[in-house]
Design an enzyme around this catalytic site. Structure first.
Site, mmCIF file in Angstrom:
data_model
loop_
_atom_site.group_PDB
_atom_site.id
_atom_site.type_symbol
_atom_site.label_atom_id
_atom_site.label_comp_id
_atom_site.label_asym_id
_atom_site.label_seq_id
_atom_site.Cartn_x
_atom_site.Cartn_y
_atom_site.Cartn_z
ATOM 1 N N GLY A 104 -14.593 4.637 7.444
ATOM 2 C CA GLY A 104 -14.456 3.177 7.491
ATOM 3 C C GLY A 104 -14.344 2.687 8.925
ATOM 4 N NE ARG A 137 -15.322 -4.733 7.835
ATOM 5 C CZ ARG A 137 -15.980 -4.909 6.687
ATOM 6 N NH1 ARG A 137 -17.292 -4.997 6.690
ATOM 7 N NH2 ARG A 137 -15.319 -5.025 5.548
ATOM 8 C CG ASN A 166 -9.560 3.001 8.420
ATOM 9 O OD1 ASN A 166 -8.540 2.322 8.541
ATOM 10 N ND2 ASN A 166 -10.781 2.468 8.485
ATOM 11 C CB SER A 179 -1.381 -0.684 2.231
ATOM 12 O OG SER A 179 -0.930 -2.026 2.195
ATOM 13 C CE1 TYR A 236 -6.187 -2.008 -0.117
ATOM 14 C CE2 TYR A 236 -3.941 -2.872 -0.079
ATOM 15 C CZ TYR A 236 -5.040 -2.371 0.589
ATOM 16 O OH TYR A 236 -5.008 -2.226 1.957
ATOM 17 C CB SER A 237 -0.099 -1.862 -5.123
ATOM 18 O OG SER A 237 -0.217 -3.169 -4.654
ATOM 19 C CE LYS A 297 -5.154 1.221 1.121
ATOM 20 N NZ LYS A 297 -5.841 2.042 2.139
ATOM 21 C CB ILE A 308 -3.498 -5.210 10.304
ATOM 22 C CG1 ILE A 308 -2.360 -4.219 9.997
ATOM 23 C CG2 ILE A 308 -4.128 -4.945 11.670
ATOM 24 C CD1 ILE A 308 -1.166 -4.265 10.913
#
Ligand SMILES: NC(=O)c1ccc[n+]([C@@H]2O[C@H](COP(=O)([O-])OP(=O)(O)OC[C@H]3O[C@@H](n4cnc5c(N)ncnc54)[C@H](O)[C@@H]3O)[C@@H](O)[C@H]2O)c1
Length: 248
Positions: A13, A16, A91, A143, A156-157, A160, A189
């Site tokens: 990843g 960028r 990442n 995260s 997502y949680s 992570k 971020i």
């Protein structure tokens, strides 16, 4: 002497955002870097930017981390280009946000496939040469929401939080061969991932963060650099939070 002189790193990843910043920071400290991301063209452009700015060797590798063959090929190509792989940073990550009752099964699966399974597949592919070399570093980008949970981000949680379990298990399995595995858990971020937040949401977020601001990708890169270098030789299975105090 530069902190990663003579080392080689693969960052997923990395075309960028935080991944690019990590690859750039590693290259600035002397590492040869493989920039791995979905688009071969974007990877090549990022690798050229890194080489131009730092003078380090850099290659671009197009891959989808959710595909085992891609992960194996990326490690092979890194070794073909640089002779070895010392550092892997997992990442690559995506979001497919939504409240649970509206979240589609496909949205859950897609996030798990990239964020969690992708890290497993990359770690598995990198582990073979690292265990043989009796040295290596694997850094998983988790995260804050993997630690605290987050409404609207069940998929997502969970991915992570899963990365933290994966980190600790890999750390235990690989410690006898001196392969150290740690996670970095960033808070909010400033990247494309958080760019879309409305001003009102941003103000609310700042109020929750003791340091009162979002973090910069470079601040996450510095934590990854610490975990990649010799200064962290006695640290494995840990989660380093880079969140301005948002979660303690
Ligand atoms: N930005 C934040 O506030 C924040 C906070 C905590 C954690 N993170 C994590 O940090 C990491 C980087 O986030 P970012 O903000 O730089 O995001 P970003 O969206 O800018 O970058 C993510 C990169 O991953 C790549 N990618 C997506 N799917 C891929 C796949 N299947 N194979 C290979 N590459 C793939 C994308 O092309 C992109 O270049 C992610 O894992 C993210 O979850 C970000």
């Amino acid at each position: 002497m530069k902190r990663l002189e003579g080392k080689t790193a693969l960052v997923t990843g990395a075309a960028r955002g935080i991944g690019l910043e990590i690859a750039m920071a590693f290259a600035a400290e002397g590492a040869a870097v493989a920039v791995a991301d979905l688009s071969q063209q974007d990877c090549a452009a990022a690798a050229a930017e890194i080489a131009g700015k730092t003078g380090a060797k850099a290659i671009g590798l197009g891959l989808d981390v959710s595909k085992e063959a891609d992960c194996e090929r990326a490690i092979e190509e890194t070794i073909a280009a640089f002779g070895k792989v010392d550092i892997l940073v997992n990442n690559a990550g995506i979001t497919r946000d939504g409240l649970v009752l509206r979240m589609k099964e496909a949205d859950f699966d897609a996030v798990m496939d990239v964020n969690l399974k992708g890290a497993f597949l990359m770690a598995k592919a990198a582990a073979k040469p690292m265990l043989k070399a009796r040295a290596g570093r694997i850094i998983n980008i988790s995260s804050v929401v993997g630690q605290s949970g987050q409404a609207g981000q069940a998929n997502y949680s969970a991915s992570k939080a899963g990365l933290i379990g994966l980190t600790k298990s890999l750390a235990r399995e690989f410690a006898p061969r001196q392969v150290l595995v740690n996670a970095v858990a960033p808070g909010f971020i400033r990247t494309r991932m958080t760019e879309g937040l409305k001003d009102e949401a941003k103000t609310k977020i700042y109020e929750m963060i003791p340091l009162g601001r979002m973090g910069e990708p470079g601040e996450v890169a510095k934590a990854a650099l610490f975990l990649a270098g010799d200064d962290s030789a006695y640290i494995t299975g840990q989660v380093l939070a880079v969140n301005g105090g948002l979660y303690m």
